[in-house]
Design a protein around this motif. Structure first.
Motif, PDB file in Angstrom:
ATOM      1  N   GLN A   1       1.045  -1.191   0.126  1.00  0.00           N
ATOM      2  CA  GLN A   1      -0.029   0.017   0.115  1.00  0.00           C
ATOM      3  C   GLN A   1       0.889   1.097  -0.118  1.00  0.00           C
ATOM      4  N   VAL A   2       0.710   2.085  -0.917  1.00  0.00           N
ATOM      5  CA  VAL A   2       1.196   3.304  -1.019  1.00  0.00           C
ATOM      6  C   VAL A   2       0.979   4.327  -0.035  1.00  0.00           C
ATOM      7  N   GLN A   3       1.874   4.994   0.544  1.00  0.00           N
ATOM      8  CA  GLN A   3       1.653   5.785   1.832  1.00  0.00           C
ATOM      9  C   GLN A   3       2.539   6.931   1.630  1.00  0.00           C
ATOM     10  N   LEU A   4       1.955   8.380   1.536  1.00  0.00           N
ATOM     11  CA  LEU A   4       2.739   9.406   1.502  1.00  0.00           C
ATOM     12  C   LEU A   4       2.623  10.341   2.783  1.00  0.00           C
ATOM     13  N   VAL A   5       3.604  10.750   3.293  1.00  0.00           N
ATOM     14  CA  VAL A   5       3.342  11.443   4.590  1.00  0.00           C
ATOM     15  C   VAL A   5       4.275  13.056   4.425  1.00  0.00           C
ATOM     16  N   GLU A   6       3.391  13.920   4.570  1.00  0.00           N
ATOM     17  CA  GLU A   6       4.194  15.162   4.414  1.00  0.00           C
ATOM     18  C   GLU A   6       4.611  15.831   5.689  1.00  0.00           C
ATOM     19  N   SER A   7       5.630  16.586   5.827  1.00  0.00           N
ATOM     20  CA  SER A   7       5.935  17.355   6.919  1.00  0.00           C
ATOM     21  C   SER A   7       6.659  18.674   6.725  1.00  0.00           C
ATOM     22  N   GLY A   8       6.727  19.564   7.395  1.00  0.00           N
ATOM     23  CA  GLY A   8       7.370  20.916   7.245  1.00  0.00           C
ATOM     24  C   GLY A   8       6.357  22.008   7.218  1.00  0.00           C
ATOM     25  N   GLY A   9       5.278  21.922   7.301  1.00  0.00           N
ATOM     26  CA  GLY A   9       4.472  22.824   7.110  1.00  0.00           C
ATOM     27  C   GLY A   9       4.509  23.859   8.593  1.00  0.00           C
ATOM     28  N   SER A  21       8.679  18.259   3.123  1.00  0.00           N
ATOM     29  CA  SER A  21       9.106  16.946   2.805  1.00  0.00           C
ATOM     30  C   SER A  21       8.009  15.968   2.726  1.00  0.00           C
ATOM     31  N   CYS A  22       7.890  14.954   1.742  1.00  0.00           N
ATOM     32  CA  CYS A  22       7.116  14.216   1.643  1.00  0.00           C
ATOM     33  C   CYS A  22       7.983  12.809   1.431  1.00  0.00           C
ATOM     34  N   ALA A  23       7.595  11.728   2.361  1.00  0.00           N
ATOM     35  CA  ALA A  23       8.318  10.408   2.538  1.00  0.00           C
ATOM     36  C   ALA A  23       7.395   9.598   2.056  1.00  0.00           C
ATOM     37  N   ALA A  24       7.701   8.692   1.111  1.00  0.00           N
ATOM     38  CA  ALA A  24       7.177   7.811   0.316  1.00  0.00           C
ATOM     39  C   ALA A  24       7.294   6.226   0.835  1.00  0.00           C
ATOM     40  N   SER A  25       6.411   5.482   0.900  1.00  0.00           N
ATOM     41  CA  SER A  25       6.743   4.113   1.144  1.00  0.00           C
ATOM     42  C   SER A  25       5.675   3.123   0.299  1.00  0.00           C
ATOM     43  N   GLY A  26       5.940   2.072   0.088  1.00  0.00           N
ATOM     44  CA  GLY A  26       4.980   1.018  -0.613  1.00  0.00           C
ATOM     45  C   GLY A  26       5.030   1.135  -2.002  1.00  0.00           C
ATOM     46  N   THR A  27       5.943   1.783  -2.646  1.00  0.00           N
ATOM     47  CA  THR A  27       5.813   2.023  -4.131  1.00  0.00           C
ATOM     48  C   THR A  27       7.334   2.306  -4.497  1.00  0.00           C
ATOM     49  N   ILE A  28       7.380   2.049  -5.879  1.00  0.00           N
ATOM     50  CA  ILE A  28       8.704   1.973  -6.514  1.00  0.00           C
ATOM     51  C   ILE A  28       8.973   3.633  -6.880  1.00  0.00           C
ATOM     52  N   TYR A 103      -3.088   7.813  -9.120  1.00  0.00           N
ATOM     53  CA  TYR A 103      -2.555   8.603  -8.231  1.00  0.00           C
ATOM     54  C   TYR A 103      -2.770   8.272  -6.653  1.00  0.00           C
ATOM     55  N   PHE A 104      -1.953   8.421  -5.873  1.00  0.00           N
ATOM     56  CA  PHE A 104      -1.788   8.540  -4.540  1.00  0.00           C
ATOM     57  C   PHE A 104      -1.554   9.877  -3.856  1.00  0.00           C
ATOM     58  N   TRP A 105      -2.353   9.932  -2.576  1.00  0.00           N
ATOM     59  CA  TRP A 105      -2.126  11.270  -2.076  1.00  0.00           C
ATOM     60  C   TRP A 105      -1.666  11.183  -0.667  1.00  0.00           C
ATOM     61  N   GLY A 106      -1.082  12.361  -0.038  1.00  0.00           N
ATOM     62  CA  GLY A 106      -0.788  12.319   1.360  1.00  0.00           C
ATOM     63  C   GLY A 106      -1.883  12.999   1.989  1.00  0.00           C
TER      64      GLY A 106
END
Length: 115
Positions: A1-9, A21-28, A103-106
């Protein structure tokens, strides 16, 4: 499962800078087109910047010369450096990952620019 986690706001004064920053996991990650979008209260979601797997970039006219998108494939992370921020940049910024039209979204990170 694709996960996108934003930070820095956060809250910044006009003319200031933030780095998202946006850290992605579960994807190439290395073959995904990565993007930043934003949505201000009561407005539609707009594209801010995108970056291809090869590093080509494109920006909304409103942020050209002020924002820079970059990616680190080794860290599965995409960044948005925002300089010379304006009150009209206030919005929730969301990271996206796309491949072959999917598309996948944080969940987003809030950026508030005070005047």
């Amino acid at each position: 499962q694709v996960q996108l986690v934003e930070s820095g706001g956060g809250l910044v004064q006009a003319g200031g800078s933030l780095r998202l920053s946006c850290a992605a996991s579960g994807t190439i990650f290395s073959i995904d087109v990565m993007g930043w979008y934003r949505q201000a209260p009561g407005k539609q979601r707009d594209l801010v910047a995108i970056i291809t797997p090869g590093g080509s970039t494109d920006y909304a006219d409103s942020v050209k010369g002020r924002f820079t998108i970059s990616r680190d494939n080794a860290k599965n992370t995409v960044y948005l450096q925002m300089n010379s921020l304006k009150p009209e940049d206030t919005a929730v910024y969301r990271c996206s990952s796309s491949r072959y039209g999917t598309y996948f979204w944080g969940k987003g990170t809030l950026v508030t620019v005070s005047s």
